[in-house]
Design a protein around this motif. Sequence first.
Motif, mmCIF file in Angstrom:
data_model
loop_
_atom_site.group_PDB
_atom_site.id
_atom_site.type_symbol
_atom_site.label_atom_id
_atom_site.label_comp_id
_atom_site.label_asym_id
_atom_site.label_seq_id
_atom_site.Cartn_x
_atom_site.Cartn_y
_atom_site.Cartn_z
ATOM 1 N N GLU A 189 -0.177 -5.485 -2.450
ATOM 2 C CA GLU A 189 0.911 -5.277 -3.405
ATOM 3 C C GLU A 189 1.024 -3.807 -3.821
ATOM 4 O O GLU A 189 2.111 -3.271 -3.969
ATOM 5 C CB GLU A 189 0.649 -6.135 -4.637
ATOM 6 C CG GLU A 189 1.893 -6.472 -5.410
ATOM 7 C CD GLU A 189 1.561 -7.387 -6.575
ATOM 8 O OE1 GLU A 189 2.195 -7.230 -7.620
ATOM 9 O OE2 GLU A 189 0.660 -8.237 -6.446
ATOM 10 N N VAL A 190 -0.135 -3.171 -3.965
ATOM 11 C CA VAL A 190 -0.158 -1.799 -4.463
ATOM 12 C C VAL A 190 0.587 -0.837 -3.540
ATOM 13 O O VAL A 190 1.252 0.088 -3.987
ATOM 14 C CB VAL A 190 -1.620 -1.335 -4.609
ATOM 15 C CG1 VAL A 190 -1.681 0.111 -5.025
ATOM 16 C CG2 VAL A 190 -2.348 -2.210 -5.582
ATOM 17 N N SER A 191 0.488 -1.079 -2.247
ATOM 18 C CA SER A 191 0.973 -0.072 -1.306
ATOM 19 C C SER A 191 2.442 -0.250 -0.964
ATOM 20 O O SER A 191 2.955 0.427 -0.085
ATOM 21 C CB SER A 191 0.144 -0.107 -0.043
ATOM 22 O OG SER A 191 0.406 -1.307 0.643
ATOM 23 N N GLN A 192 3.143 -1.152 -1.641
ATOM 24 C CA GLN A 192 4.531 -1.343 -1.267
ATOM 25 C C GLN A 192 5.425 -0.244 -1.829
ATOM 26 O O GLN A 192 5.076 0.394 -2.804
ATOM 27 C CB GLN A 192 5.015 -2.711 -1.735
ATOM 28 C CG GLN A 192 4.840 -3.736 -0.618
ATOM 29 C CD GLN A 192 4.731 -5.128 -1.125
ATOM 30 O OE1 GLN A 192 5.020 -5.382 -2.284
ATOM 31 N NE2 GLN A 192 4.320 -6.035 -0.274
ATOM 32 N N ALA B 192 7.625 3.249 -2.049
ATOM 33 C CA ALA B 192 7.666 4.650 -1.624
ATOM 34 C C ALA B 192 6.305 5.170 -1.173
ATOM 35 O O ALA B 192 6.226 5.995 -0.264
ATOM 36 C CB ALA B 192 8.184 5.510 -2.767
ATOM 37 N N ALA B 193 5.218 4.670 -1.785
ATOM 38 C CA ALA B 193 3.899 5.188 -1.438
ATOM 39 C C ALA B 193 3.630 5.008 0.047
ATOM 40 O O ALA B 193 3.199 5.939 0.751
ATOM 41 C CB ALA B 193 2.830 4.484 -2.260
ATOM 42 N N MET C 36 3.139 7.772 3.191
ATOM 43 C CA MET C 36 1.987 7.797 4.087
ATOM 44 C C MET C 36 2.457 7.801 5.538
ATOM 45 O O MET C 36 1.960 8.552 6.382
ATOM 46 C CB MET C 36 1.102 6.562 3.844
ATOM 47 C CG MET C 36 0.350 6.632 2.546
ATOM 48 S SD MET C 36 -0.786 8.009 2.569
ATOM 49 C CE MET C 36 -1.578 7.848 0.998
#
Lengths: 220, 196
Positions: free
Chosen positions: B166-169, B171-172, B176
């Motif tokens: 969930e955290v990486s969804q 713009a982040a 990357m």
Amino acid sequence: MSELLNTPERLTPDTFLRGLWQENPVFTMLLGMCPVLAVTGTTLNALAMGLATTFVLVGSSLLVSLLRHWIPKQVRIASYIVIIATFVTLVDYAIQAISLELYAALGAFIQLIVVNCVILGRAEAYASKQRLHTTFVNSLGMGLGFSLALLALGTVREILGQGTLLGVPVLPEGFQPWVIMALPPGGFFVLGSWLLVFNWLGPRRARRDLVASGATIHVR
Amino acid sequence: MSAEPLTLIFLQAAIVNNFVLAMFLGICPFLGVSAKKRMAWNMGLATLFVMLVGSLSAYGINWLLTALGLEFLRLICYIAVIASAVQLVEMFIKKTSPGLFRSLGIFLPLITTNCAILGVALFQTAREYDLIQSLVYAGGAGVGFMLALLLMAGLRERLALARLPEVSQGAALTLMLAGLLSLAFMGFAGLGSSHG
């Protein structure tokens, strides 16, 4: 967003603080990314860019706010851009006069402040509708928020990429600099990492606020 | 006047110093319109066209301003001309394909604030390219922009099907990916001259 209201806003601490954190132009709104990534190889460049952008932002917002009753609706964007370009030209010549070295390091990105969407966004969404003093406070907050984000990237990239901070070595002797951090991919990676951190913090804070407001939470 | 061969100018602008991945110009549309390949393609075409028009008019303006000794007005004139060129493209697309107009949405007027376009105009002035060189440079920059946008859109269409934490969804993750793409493009460094 409260700022889209057409009525003049009352001056509160929030007018200033919003730009620093809650509506930080870089971290939460993802505006004005080009200089954020391009000139943050070192802390000094990041700081200079942040200050230059803040100056243009505050100056043009003030002028837009001052002229808001005289600028016709149909040509407002064009008028804003001309106002912004005027301030950018000022900054461009000022930096050239102060330090040629810095001017060379920032390159075309000083002139490209014109197309920084943070500034046009402020002019359109805030300055064109608000009174002079709230505009000043708000745009100053936004500008400092933008500078803060530039610094957040610049320091990380300089420390990891060169092992220095503002040119002074801060890491132990044996440290092998991650050259990649000073190069273009490093910009993307560091900003991506910051966003990951904020993504991780965000929901936690929202949940805590929810608890504080007395709501019950269903644990999945 | 620089005497670089035209192929070198084109390759440099498109690949070695790719505008998006090596010089960080035009990041906003790169992050904003790269979710679907079709949209990326359309946006790329529109940008390429505006770049060519912008480059041509910037060359004319620069000649005129230099003749009059008014170089300090350069920035203001460039941005005004680019804004009108974008308006032109917008009207043209609205007339010829309303569907495309709707799908590009807010990003069409925002081409005005795409720094890649002003970047082309400023760089060609700084390097003192002549007319043909300027146009080739603008073409290369446009093609490079389109390439970056298409690569990104392809990657993101694949990722839409993947299960992510969930955290990486959002713009982040896109940033990357952009970092990895940028890393790949660094492999082209050394092709052509290194400056700029």
